[in-house]
Structure formats: C-alpha cells, structure tokens
Design an enzyme around this catalytic site. Structure first.
Site, mmCIF file in Angstrom:
data_model
loop_
_atom_site.group_PDB
_atom_site.id
_atom_site.type_symbol
_atom_site.label_atom_id
_atom_site.label_comp_id
_atom_site.label_asym_id
_atom_site.label_seq_id
_atom_site.Cartn_x
_atom_site.Cartn_y
_atom_site.Cartn_z
ATOM 1 N N HIS A 15 -11.571 -5.192 9.119
ATOM 2 C CA HIS A 15 -11.938 -5.110 7.708
ATOM 3 C C HIS A 15 -13.293 -4.458 7.464
ATOM 4 C CE1 HIS A 15 -8.516 -7.536 6.759
ATOM 5 N NE2 HIS A 15 -8.923 -7.891 5.571
ATOM 6 N N GLU B 136 0.809 -1.225 0.000
ATOM 7 C CA GLU B 136 0.000 0.000 0.000
ATOM 8 C C GLU B 136 0.838 1.269 0.000
ATOM 9 O OE1 GLU B 136 -0.899 -2.755 1.483
ATOM 10 O OE2 GLU B 136 -2.884 -3.139 0.654
HETATM 11 C C1 LIG Z 1 -2.552 -4.635 3.900
HETATM 12 C C2 LIG Z 1 -3.524 -5.459 3.134
HETATM 13 N N1 LIG Z 1 -3.682 -5.245 1.811
HETATM 14 C C3 LIG Z 1 -4.552 -5.994 1.094
HETATM 15 C C4 LIG Z 1 -5.286 -6.975 1.696
HETATM 16 C C5 LIG Z 1 -6.276 -7.803 0.877
HETATM 17 N N2 LIG Z 1 -5.768 -9.183 0.740
HETATM 18 C C6 LIG Z 1 -6.189 -10.165 1.571
HETATM 19 S S1 LIG Z 1 -5.433 -11.600 1.264
HETATM 20 C C7 LIG Z 1 -4.541 -10.974 0.001
HETATM 21 C C8 LIG Z 1 -3.582 -11.867 -0.749
HETATM 22 C C9 LIG Z 1 -2.447 -12.350 0.104
HETATM 23 O O1 LIG Z 1 -1.689 -13.307 -0.566
HETATM 24 P P1 LIG Z 1 -0.599 -14.210 0.150
HETATM 25 O O2 LIG Z 1 0.167 -13.382 1.133
HETATM 26 O O3 LIG Z 1 0.170 -14.900 -0.896
HETATM 27 O O4 LIG Z 1 -1.428 -15.248 1.028
HETATM 28 P P2 LIG Z 1 -2.411 -16.430 0.532
HETATM 29 O O5 LIG Z 1 -3.791 -15.860 0.516
HETATM 30 O O6 LIG Z 1 -1.959 -16.897 -0.778
HETATM 31 O O7 LIG Z 1 -2.329 -17.476 1.601
HETATM 32 C C10 LIG Z 1 -4.858 -9.626 -0.186
HETATM 33 C C11 LIG Z 1 -4.297 -8.759 -1.222
HETATM 34 C C12 LIG Z 1 -5.120 -7.147 3.084
HETATM 35 N N3 LIG Z 1 -5.830 -8.069 3.773
HETATM 36 N N4 LIG Z 1 -4.225 -6.405 3.770
#
Ligand SMILES: Cc1ncc(C[n+]2csc(CCOP(=O)(O)OP(=O)(O)O)c2C)c(N)n1
Ligand SMILES: [Mg+2]
Lengths: 285, 318
Positions: A90, A21
């Site tokens: 959230h 972000e």
């Molecule tokens: C700071 C922040 N930005 C965006 C999000 C939205 N978001 C939730 S999960 C995710 C993807 C995360 O991917 P990864 O770290 O690879 O974990 P996975 O879901 O694959 O286990 C995003 C962008 C968030 N929760 N927090």
C-alpha cells in the site's frame, strides 16, 4: 477528496463505485470513447495494479491501434507514495512503471499551484492521463493564483534558481529537495531545482538548460532506483549533454526493498533530506 | 459441544474484544501506525468458524485479521508486538496490523488488496488436491470483496476444478462507507454462488453457536464432496472501517440497534440461561482475558524494534 461533489453535481455525474478497479478504469475508457470526459478515482495507485490491463494495455493503445478514429479524454486520479506505515502493498511509488508506456500521459505535481493547474489541463486533454498525487503532501501549503488558470502538461519547470548544481525531481522529491537546497545554501552551495511535473511526455529542455549551466546534477525520486525516473534522466543527460558533464550524476531514491510497516525501517528505506544534501556535496567535490 | 469448549470460545471472544480495545488506545497514543481495522462486533464470526475447523485446515483472510489470528492460536503477545512493529511480532514488525500470519498455526495471512487473496485460496486448495489430501482452505473476505473480479474468477475455478475451499463472506453491511445495496447487484451475497452452481448457505453472525454449527456442516460437505461451499455470515462492525473513520455514512441509531445484539452479550446470556456457566465463572474468564491482553501489551512495549539490517532480509529466499 471529493467532498461536496455529490451535492454540487448530482448522482448522474458523481458515482460511488463498487470495489472493482477493472470496471472503474474499463468503464472510464468506454465512456471516454463515446464522447464523455470521465475522471476515475483509483483511491491509491497500488490498486491500479488490479486494473493494470486497462491502464497500460488498453487506454494507451486504443487511439493508436484504431488509427485515431476515437479519442480517450479521461483522467485516472491516484494517490501514491510511502511514509504512512501502510506496509509493502500500500506504499508504492511506481510512477516509472506507468511512464514506460507510450500513449499514456503521466502527471505528478509537486506544488498546490501545479496540482490545480495541471488537473484542469488533464481533464481538458483528449488523451488518457494518469494523475498521481502524493499521500503525504495534502498538508503542503502554497500560493495558488486567483481565478481561472491552467498549466500545460509536458512542461518541466525551474522551481528554484541556483548556479552550483542541478537537482532534477518531481512530486514528493520537490518538497524534500527544497529543504535540502535551503540546507545547502547555508553551506554555500546554491542548487537549482528542476521539477519535471510530467513524466511522460518528458520535457528535458529545462533540465538540459540548467545542466549546461551547472555541469553537475543529482536526481531525486521516491520510487526505487533501478529502472526508475532517475535512470531515464541520467541517461538523457549523458546522451544529450555529455560534453557538459563535470562530475558523475547521482541518483537519490528508495532503497531496493518492499516498504516495511515499522516506522524506523520505513523511514530508513525512503529518501530523506539528508541523503539529498549528502549526494549534492558528493557531486560538488 | 462440550462445556469446556464453549467456555473457551467465550474466552476467545472476550480476548479479541479486549485486545482490540487496547489496540485502539495504543493507536490513539501513536504507538501503532498505518491502517488498523478492528474486529469489534464481528468476534462470533471467526470464533465460531475457526472452532469448527480441523487444525490441518488452512485459513486465509483480509486485513481485518487480529481476531482471526487469535482464534487460530497465535499468541496475544505476537499480535500486540506486530501491531507495535516490534521484532517479536509474527511478521517481525514488517507486516503490521493488516499482515498477520503464522503458517505453523495454518493462518496464512492477513491480505490488504481487497479480493486479492481469493485466487490464492483456490491455489492452496489446488495444492492440497494435487498432494492428495482432503485439507480444506477456509477463505474469509468482506461483502465489498464480492464485487471485484478476483472473487468471481476464484469461485469459478474452485467449482470447475472441484477444490476444497470454504468461502466465507463476512457481510458486515458496508465496504468502507458504501452499503451493500449501493455496490452489489444482489444484497444476499450467497446468491452469487448460485451462478457457479456452488452450494451455499447463510447464518446469523452475532450468535457464535449458530456460526459454529453452520461452519461444521459446510466443512463436512466440502470435505466429503470435494466441492467448494460459500457461507454468508451476517454481522456488523461496531467501530469505523479503520481508525479515524468519521462514519458519516451510517446513523448512530443503526449502530445502536446492532450493538444491542452484541455477540459477546448474546453468548454470555446463552451460557447463563443454559446453566453452562455461572456469572462468577464468566467473570473469571473475562478477568483472565483482560490479564492476557495486559501482559501482551507489556510484552510488546518491552520488545525490541527490528534492527536496520532487517530491511534487507527476506526479500528473496535464495
Ligand atoms: C483492490 C483494492 N481496492 C481498494 C482497496 C481499498 N479498500 C480497503 S478496505 C476496502 C473496503 C472493503 O470492504 P469489505 O470487503 O466489505 O470488508 P470490510 O472492511 O467490511 O471487512 C477498500 C475499498 C483495497 N485495499 N484494494
Ligand atoms: Mg464489509
């Protein structure tokens, strides 16, 4: 949200970002400073806290601090609001937090027509703008004018006329207030609804005009009551139209708790149509 | 590893799979709300990892936390109850799918801000360092989380201050719909530790025994040297990012290929091939896991909702 953008505008203009972000908002600031017009998508307003320095400590200050040498024509789009059982981190409606900072404009539409017209104005504006939409309002249907139009930023609007009391609100609060006004109308109370649409700069004129007519008001917002949008509106009415006050003004807002996951508890914490109706009847006493 | 423990790991993996499958059904029925991220496909990661820890080692993870919770010894009853938002959930129905913790089991949560819990993990290790013990903090996160500043600040701090953190990146190839190569300058996540002079390793996350061995070794290093370690575990989620993900960003073919490497299937075959268990024994284990999940669902459905006054509890401690 951005479906079809990539195919239409191409990879140079539409970028899938890493989850970063600070880089998203900081990068938008930099691109804006050198003459581009970026729209940065924050996914949800809650992730704005991860980029708080850029949103409130950089974007609103740079134009001023450097004596107006450059501009920051940029839009930060974010989805806000509760009601989807996403838990405390959230589900927030922290609009007032962002509206606290001079130099940042905060827009939050409550109808499809305004959403389109205000977003166009935001993109064309030369100032940094935080554009907050509500997660549960994408299903709302409404008339949108044909063809090209814009709606000015910083203009409140009377969305429904009435003579008995004024409901000041915006965004999700508008949807709830319209339902409450229908209900009140059946009980013989005609509410006038003023939609703020922009929280900063705040246009009090339609609010004050309405209040001088009805002499009674409630303020409806989804965020927390303490230090909130309602606090600002009520103070401004008392400061600027005290002689017209016939009854104490009431704020309808979220209970002062982090939002819980459990659906029943979450709904109990969020402002409901019934709360608005009750508050309206209270000021009509 | 002893035979009993291996069979227990098999049980845990099947338990997670069945619990997630039932969870998905309950979600479809509208009994679970919000965001729910399933662990199906990744079971070997936390099962092997948590098996390698001492009970005094702390675990902290992201929102994809049901499996980790079960591995840490939180009961299926409580996991199901939290999913259903019931008062008997470990977070009293106030946290939901993404926020499962039981500090008595040294499971410090489920955290939903991507990367947000990494500096907190450094803080756990700082607390333990100050307290003078050699507990380790095991911090799990996704590939996507390694692109946010929190990750880099937390790793730098851990290495600079000599904090006992085992950083575990579950590289499941995607952060939501974005593949690793589209979001990260290096696709081998373990390389990011190099910049901080941090010891690191990589292991196949579809093989629970390999995960266990790699985790054991890494934990030994962290404990003995008083230094952090980054372990990259390669894996794949068989389902969407969260419920309702249309999965337009990947080909069915790719998913199928990974599914042929099902971690439960691989371990099942290993146990049979090495004659550690007969098919009958494994069938019995599977039936037992299924039974525990069924009972957990019954328990959760019969549990009371939190009362309205719970809205105002636990806002402050004083
Ligand atoms: C700071 C922040 N930005 C965006 C999000 C939205 N978001 C939730 S999960 C995710 C993807 C995360 O991917 P990864 O770290 O690879 O974990 P996975 O879901 O694959 O286990 C995003 C962008 C968030 N929760 N927090
Ligand atoms: Mg991932």
């Amino acid at each position: 949200m951005t479906k079809g953008f990539y195919d239409k505008y191409g990879a140079a203009r539409v970028k899938d970002t890493p989850i970063a972000e600070n880089a998203i908002i900081g990068g938008a600031i930099g691109a804006a400073m050198v003459g581009q017009r970026p729209v940065a998508e924050l996914m949800t307003i809650n992730f704005g806290f991860s980029a708080m320095d850029y949103i409130v400590n950089q974007a609103p200050k740079l134009h001023y601090m450097f004596g107006g040498q450059f501009t920051l024509p940029m839009v930060i789009r974010a989805v806000g609001g509760g009601g989807r059982q996403l838990g405390a981190t959230h589900s927030q409606t922290p609009d007032a937090v962002f509206a606290h900072f001079p130099g940042l404009k905060v827009v939050s539409p409550g109808t499809p027509e305004d959403a389109k017209g205000l977003l166009k104005s935001a993109i064309r504006s030369n100032d940094p703008i935080l554009f907050i939409e509500h997660a549960t309002m994408y299903q709302v249907r409404g008339e949108v004018p044909e063809g090209e139009y814009t709606i000015p930023i910083g203009k409140s609007k009377v969305q429904r006329e009435g003579k008995d009391l004024t409901i000041v609100t915006y965004c999700k609060g508008l949807e709830l207030s319209v339902k409450a006004a229908d209900e009140l109308s059946k009980q013989g109370i005609e509410a006038e609804i003023v939609d703020l649409r922009t929280l900063r700069p705040l246009d009090m004129e339609p609010v004050l005009d309405s209040f001088k007519k009805t002499n009674r008001a409630i303020v409806v917002e989804e965020g927390w009551k303490s230090y909130g949008v309602g606090s600002e509106i009520v103070s401004r009415i008392y400061e600027e139209a005290f002689d017209y006050v016939d009854a104490p003004i009431i704020r309808v807002a979220q209970k002062e708790v982090p939002l819980p996951y459990n659906r029943t508890l979450e709904q109990a914490a969020l402002p409901q149509v019934a709360d608005i109706v009750a508050a309206a009847k209270e000021v009509m006493k | 590893m002893k035979k009993e423990q291996q069979l227990d790991l098999y049980y845990q993996m099947v338990l997670i799979r069945r619990a997630e499958e039932r969870g998905a059904e309950l979600y479809q029925q509208g009994k679970i709300g919000g965001f729910m991220h399933l662990y199906i496909g990744q079971e070997a990661v936390s099962t092997g990892l948590i098996a390698a820890r001492e009970p005094r080692d702390r675990v902290i993870t992201a929102y994809r936390d049901h499996g980790v919770a079960l591995n840490c010894g939180i009961s299926a009853n409580e996991v199901m109850a939290e999913l259903l938002g019931k008062a008997t959930g470990m977070s009293k129905g106030k946290g939901g799918s993404m926020h499962m913790a039981d500090t008595s089991k040294n499971m410090w949560g489920g955290h939903a801000i991507v990367g947000g819990h990494l500096p907190i993990a450094s803080g756990f290790a700082l607390g333990d360092q100050y307290a003078g013990n050699d507990n380790i903090t095991i911090c799990m996160f996704g590939d996507g989380a390694t692109n946010i500043g929190y990750f880099h600040e937390a790793l730098n701090l851990a290495k600079t201050w000599g904090l006992r953190v085992l950083w575990v990146c579950e590289n499941n190839q995607y952060g939501m719909g974005t593949s690793v190569d589209r979001a990260s300058a290096v696709t081998e996540i373990r390389q990011k530790a190099e910049g901080y002079g941090m010891k690191n390793g990589q292991v196949d996350g579809m093989d629970v025994m390999k995960v266990y061995e790699a985790a054991k070794e890494a934990l030994e290093f962290v404990r003995k040297e008083g230094q952090p370690y980054l372990l990259e575990i390669d894996t794949y989620r068989f389902r969407g990012h969260s419920m309702g993900d249309p999965e337009r960003y990947r080909k069915a073919e790719e998913v199928k290929q990974w599914q042929e490497n099902d971690p439960i299937g691989i371990f099942n075959k290993y146990l049979l091939d090495k004659k550690i268990a007969t098919r009958k024994v494994l069938d019995e284990i599977e039936a037992r896991a299924e039974d525990e999940v069924n009972k957990a669902v019954e328990f959760a459905e019969a549990s009371p909702e939190p009362t309205l006054d719970e809205l105002y509890t636990d806002i402050y401690a004083d």
